[in-house]
Design an enzyme around this catalytic site. Structure first.
Site, PDB file in Angstrom:
ATOM      1  N   GLN A  81       0.840  -1.206   0.000  1.00  0.00           N
ATOM      2  CA  GLN A  81       0.000   0.000   0.000  1.00  0.00           C
ATOM      3  C   GLN A  81       0.870   1.249   0.000  1.00  0.00           C
ATOM      4  OE1 GLN A  81      -2.194  -0.877   3.506  1.00  0.00           O
ATOM      5  NE2 GLN A  81      -2.759  -2.813   2.580  1.00  0.00           N
ATOM      6  N   GLU A  82       0.305   2.316  -0.486  1.00  0.00           N
ATOM      7  CA  GLU A  82       1.097   3.522  -0.716  1.00  0.00           C
ATOM      8  C   GLU A  82       1.936   3.918   0.505  1.00  0.00           C
ATOM      9  OE1 GLU A  82      -1.174   6.630  -2.432  1.00  0.00           O
ATOM     10  OE2 GLU A  82       0.603   7.802  -2.941  1.00  0.00           O
TER      11      GLU A  82
END
Ligand code: G3D
Ligand code: MG
Length: 179
Positions: free
Chosen positions: A70-71
């Site tokens: 995830q970012e």
């Protein structure tokens, strides 16, 4: 002397090669890791932090770190780079929208000093899904042929069945024994 010992250790296969498995969330990283380990599909949850497992192929030991994609977690990838010999970049071949984000992450990694000597294996995952991008489409989009300063290899695969995964591991093993 140190070099001789290192060579002997390599011949007798006791050296462990550090691998990081990276890629955007939902690409199939954790499924690949556990398919390597058990040849079975393991129910995965979104990875927070990392999973680590040892995979042994014909006396070659790989210590594989599966990192969260995830970012917010991508910003922590570089804390794992030291001594990394292999980067496995997993791509969801159905995710056309985010391929440019993957390209950015790939080139950031290639430019990172701690990964100067790393080899890059790219898994074009989810090849079982109809209309997924082919390996050559992905290669072109990522301009892989322009990468001259790292050994790289792209392999189509399906983590659910394991198809394509042994070929990728074999490539890593050949790199591990020639380096
Ligand atoms: P990640 O670790 O990269 O975030 P996961 O990804 O391994 O958790 O996988 C994300 C989802 O993609 C999972 O589905 C998983 O079953 C699916 N998946 C992984 N590899 C393949 C593949 O080769 N083909 C297909 N069709 N699906 C795949 P769920 O539904 O559990 O979220
Ligand atoms: Mg995961």
């Amino acid at each position: 002397m140190g070099q001789l010992i290192a060579k002997l250790m390599r011949i007798f296969g006791s050296q462990e090669h550090k691998v990081i498995i990276v890629g955007l969330d939902n690409a199939g990283k954790t499924t690949i890791l556990y398919q390597f380990l058990t040849n079975e599909v393991v129910h995965t949850c979104s990875t927070i932090g990392s999973n680590v497992e040892e995979i042994v192929l014909q006396k070659t030991h790989f210590l594989m770190w599966d990192l969260g994609g995830q970012e917010a977690l991508r910003a922590t990838w570089d804390t794992y780079y030291t001594n990394t010999e292999f980067v496995i970049l997993v791509i969801d071949s159905t995710d056309r929208k985010r391929l440019s984000t993957t390209r950015e992450e790939l080139y950031k990694m290639l430019a990172h000093e701690a990964l100067q000597d790393a080899s890059i294996l790219i898994f074009a995952n989810k090849q079982d899904v109809k209309d997924s991008m082919t390996t050559s489409e992905i290669s072109q989009f990522l301009t892989l042929s322009a990468i001259k300063d790292h050994p790289w290899h792209i392999q189509g695969c399906c983590a659910l069945t394991g198809e394509g995964l042994p070929a990728g591991l074999q490539w890593m093993q050949s790199q591990a024994t020639t380096n």
